[in-house]
Design an enzyme around this catalytic site. Structure first.
Site, PDB file in Angstrom:
ATOM      1  N   ASP A  86     -17.268   6.974  -1.891  1.00  0.00           N
ATOM      2  CA  ASP A  86     -16.097   6.779  -1.031  1.00  0.00           C
ATOM      3  C   ASP A  86     -15.933   8.079  -0.247  1.00  0.00           C
ATOM      4  O   ASP A  86     -16.598   9.082  -0.541  1.00  0.00           O
ATOM      5  CB  ASP A  86     -14.867   6.480  -1.924  1.00  0.00           C
ATOM      6  CG  ASP A  86     -13.605   6.153  -1.128  1.00  0.00           C
ATOM      7  OD1 ASP A  86     -13.695   5.949   0.099  1.00  0.00           O
ATOM      8  OD2 ASP A  86     -12.519   6.109  -1.747  1.00  0.00           O
ATOM      9  N   ARG A 142       0.884  -1.178   0.000  1.00  0.00           N
ATOM     10  CA  ARG A 142       0.000   0.000   0.000  1.00  0.00           C
ATOM     11  C   ARG A 142       0.913   1.216   0.000  1.00  0.00           C
ATOM     12  O   ARG A 142       1.648   1.442   0.965  1.00  0.00           O
ATOM     13  CB  ARG A 142      -0.921   0.006   1.226  1.00  0.00           C
ATOM     14  CG  ARG A 142      -1.636   1.342   1.405  1.00  0.00           C
ATOM     15  CD  ARG A 142      -2.789   1.304   2.353  1.00  0.00           C
ATOM     16  NE  ARG A 142      -3.913   0.609   1.778  1.00  0.00           N
ATOM     17  CZ  ARG A 142      -5.156   0.651   2.277  1.00  0.00           C
ATOM     18  NH1 ARG A 142      -5.412   1.356   3.360  1.00  0.00           N
ATOM     19  NH2 ARG A 142      -6.132   0.002   1.688  1.00  0.00           N
ATOM     20  N   CYS A 159     -16.401   1.569   0.178  1.00  0.00           N
ATOM     21  CA  CYS A 159     -15.264   0.711   0.543  1.00  0.00           C
ATOM     22  C   CYS A 159     -14.892   0.811   2.016  1.00  0.00           C
ATOM     23  O   CYS A 159     -14.216  -0.068   2.532  1.00  0.00           O
ATOM     24  CB  CYS A 159     -14.064   1.041  -0.339  1.00  0.00           C
ATOM     25  SG  CYS A 159     -13.421   2.702  -0.100  1.00  0.00           S
ATOM     26  N   HIS A 181      -7.168   0.962  -6.709  1.00  0.00           N
ATOM     27  CA  HIS A 181      -7.381   0.069  -5.548  1.00  0.00           C
ATOM     28  C   HIS A 181      -8.051  -1.211  -6.056  1.00  0.00           C
ATOM     29  O   HIS A 181      -9.218  -1.468  -5.787  1.00  0.00           O
ATOM     30  CB  HIS A 181      -8.265   0.798  -4.526  1.00  0.00           C
ATOM     31  CG  HIS A 181      -8.294   0.178  -3.163  1.00  0.00           C
ATOM     32  ND1 HIS A 181      -7.529  -0.913  -2.805  1.00  0.00           N
ATOM     33  CD2 HIS A 181      -9.020   0.497  -2.051  1.00  0.00           C
ATOM     34  CE1 HIS A 181      -7.775  -1.225  -1.535  1.00  0.00           C
ATOM     35  NE2 HIS A 181      -8.666  -0.393  -1.055  1.00  0.00           N
ATOM     36  N   GLN A 190     -10.059  -3.849  -3.814  1.00  0.00           N
ATOM     37  CA  GLN A 190     -11.347  -3.362  -3.341  1.00  0.00           C
ATOM     38  C   GLN A 190     -12.454  -3.656  -4.361  1.00  0.00           C
ATOM     39  O   GLN A 190     -13.551  -4.086  -4.008  1.00  0.00           O
ATOM     40  CB  GLN A 190     -11.265  -1.845  -3.102  1.00  0.00           C
ATOM     41  CG  GLN A 190     -12.565  -1.249  -2.602  1.00  0.00           C
ATOM     42  CD  GLN A 190     -12.901  -1.743  -1.208  1.00  0.00           C
ATOM     43  OE1 GLN A 190     -12.097  -1.634  -0.303  1.00  0.00           O
ATOM     44  NE2 GLN A 190     -14.101  -2.280  -1.027  1.00  0.00           N
ATOM     45  N   ARG A 195     -13.550  -8.518   1.053  1.00  0.00           N
ATOM     46  CA  ARG A 195     -12.120  -8.269   0.848  1.00  0.00           C
ATOM     47  C   ARG A 195     -11.343  -9.548   1.115  1.00  0.00           C
ATOM     48  O   ARG A 195     -10.404  -9.896   0.396  1.00  0.00           O
ATOM     49  CB  ARG A 195     -11.631  -7.149   1.778  1.00  0.00           C
ATOM     50  CG  ARG A 195     -12.224  -5.774   1.509  1.00  0.00           C
ATOM     51  CD  ARG A 195     -11.784  -5.220   0.172  1.00  0.00           C
ATOM     52  NE  ARG A 195     -10.345  -5.105   0.086  1.00  0.00           N
ATOM     53  CZ  ARG A 195      -9.627  -4.121   0.625  1.00  0.00           C
ATOM     54  NH1 ARG A 195     -10.222  -3.131   1.253  1.00  0.00           N
ATOM     55  NH2 ARG A 195      -8.300  -4.096   0.496  1.00  0.00           N
TER      56      ARG A 195
HETATM   57  N1  NVA Z   1      -9.959   6.674  -1.426  1.00  0.00           N
HETATM   58  C1  NVA Z   1      -9.581   6.246  -0.100  1.00  0.00           C
HETATM   59  C2  NVA Z   1      -9.808   4.788   0.059  1.00  0.00           C
HETATM   60  C3  NVA Z   1      -9.513   4.252   1.423  1.00  0.00           C
HETATM   61  C4  NVA Z   1      -9.683   2.768   1.512  1.00  0.00           C
HETATM   62  C5  NVA Z   1      -8.112   6.612   0.157  1.00  0.00           C
HETATM   63  O1  NVA Z   1      -7.293   6.466  -0.748  1.00  0.00           O
HETATM   64  O2  NVA Z   1      -7.819   7.044   1.265  1.00  0.00           O
HETATM   65  N1   CP Z   2     -11.279  -0.149   2.070  1.00  0.00           N
HETATM   66  C1   CP Z   2     -10.014  -0.247   2.525  1.00  0.00           C
HETATM   67  O1   CP Z   2      -9.068  -0.447   1.780  1.00  0.00           O
HETATM   68  O2   CP Z   2      -9.899  -0.143   3.878  1.00  0.00           O
HETATM   69  P1   CP Z   2      -8.556   0.023   4.700  1.00  0.00           P
HETATM   70  O3   CP Z   2      -7.976   1.357   4.349  1.00  0.00           O
HETATM   71  O4   CP Z   2      -9.000  -0.041   6.123  1.00  0.00           O
HETATM   72  O5   CP Z   2      -7.603  -1.076   4.349  1.00  0.00           O
END
Ligand code: NVA
Ligand code: CP
Length: 310
Positions: A230, A107, A269, A134, A137, A297
């Site tokens: 989101d 990540r 998500c 992502h 997801q 997930r």
């Molecule tokens: N769009 C959000 C998704 C979190 C799972 C982010 O990138 O923070």
């Molecule tokens: N939706 C998602 O990726 O959640 P986290 O940021 O908690 O991993």
């Protein structure tokens, strides 16, 4: 090397088989305790390393538990606890971890960290979210919609909110699964206006996807099978006040849900910010599938790991 970095790079046949496997594995272990291995564990001790440059709840816990269920194991580290955080290169880290583990999930802040890692790794690399997309997801999201009886090849999905990394993966998935994607994001926060994701919609359309962009929330919602949003402020976004101001007219509330198809599904998500991107009654209401979506997930990513290691 079967990397899982962008849904745009994986064939429709492979994506379909990953989703089928996710459904099958979920059904096969129904009733088992959460930490027990699958009835027919697919892995024999294979190890997934996970590197986090940003926070995570679902991604971290689902991958860890998923590896356990598959008969594998995992090692987790924050990038700031690694030499990566002190200047060791992504390339060197990739070469070293490839000697210890069978796959790596990352990540990252910058998408180039994941692609750069994959370039130098001898093992599959999985994108656990970047500023670009992502993909894990969206596999869970599509599994959730299918569980609710939707035929993705004829479905209409509406994204209402920030034109962000999660939307990017829906765009990438559209040609493979055949759903119509409608997008409603305010000027300044549209997918194509962000240099990181500009061109994704055109690329998906070139592969045959039906994507309707720059719609009003009402136009996007009209008769849609799913309304999806989101958070308005993603990890790394610094313009919080401006975003909230621009996105407020794009909140999904009960009135907007009524414009969608009867029994349309609400997806998010998570993490969710109640009374921002959606009202509490929508998030907690009977059309919301967000808890199944979060659970999926686990199942979807197990199928991704199997695909990467097969
Ligand atoms: N769009 C959000 C998704 C979190 C799972 C982010 O990138 O923070
Ligand atoms: N939706 C998602 O990726 O959640 P986290 O940021 O908690 O991993």
């Amino acid at each position: 090397m079967p990397h899982f970095i962008s849904l745009a790079d994986i064939s429709a046949t492979d994506l379909r088989s990953i989703l089928d496997d996710a459904h099958a594995m979920k059904a096969a272990r129904k009733g088992q305790s959460k930490g027990s291995t699958d009835p027919t564990p697919a892995l024999n001790g294979d190890t997934l390393a996970m590197i986090f440059e940003k926070a995570s709840t679902r991604t971290r816990f689902s991958f860890e538990q998923g590896m356990r269920q598959l008969g594998g194991t995992s090692i987790v580290a924050g990038a700031d606890q690694m030499q990566l955080g002190r200047g060791e290169s992504v390339a060197d880290t990739a070469r070293v971890l490839s000697r210890f583990v069978d796959a790596v999930m990352i990540r990252s802040n910058a998408h180039s960290t994941i692609t750069g890692f994959a370039e130098h790794a001898d093992v599959p690399v999985i994108n656990g979210l970047s500023d670009h997309n992502h993909p894990c997801q969206i596999m869970a999201d599509l599994q959730t919609l299918e569980e609710r009886g939707l035929d993705l090849s004829t479905a209409t999905l509406a994204w209402i909110g920030d034109g962000n990394n999660v939307l990017a993966s829906f765009v990438n998935a559209a040609p493979a699964f055949g759903f119509e994607l409608r997008i409603s994001s305010p000027a300044g926060y549209r997918l194509d206006e962000n240099p990181i994701t500009a061109g994704l919609i055109a690329a998906a359309r070139a592969k045959g996807a039906v994507i309707k962009n720059s719609l009003s929330p009402d136009e996007a919602a009209d008769g849609a099978d799913a309304l999806i949003t989101d958070c308005w402020v993603s990890m790394g976004d610094t313009d919080k006040a401006e975003r909230i101001a621009a996105l407020t007219p794009y909140q999904i509330d009960a009135a907007l849900m009524r414009k969608a198809a009867p029994n349309a599904t609400f997806l998010h998500c998570l993490p969710a910010y109640r009374e921002q991107e959606m009202t509490t009654d929508v998030l907690e209401g009977p059309q919301s599938a967000v808890w199944d979506e979060a659970e999926n997930r686990l199942h979807a990513q197990k199928a991704v790991v199997k695909w990467c290691l097969s």
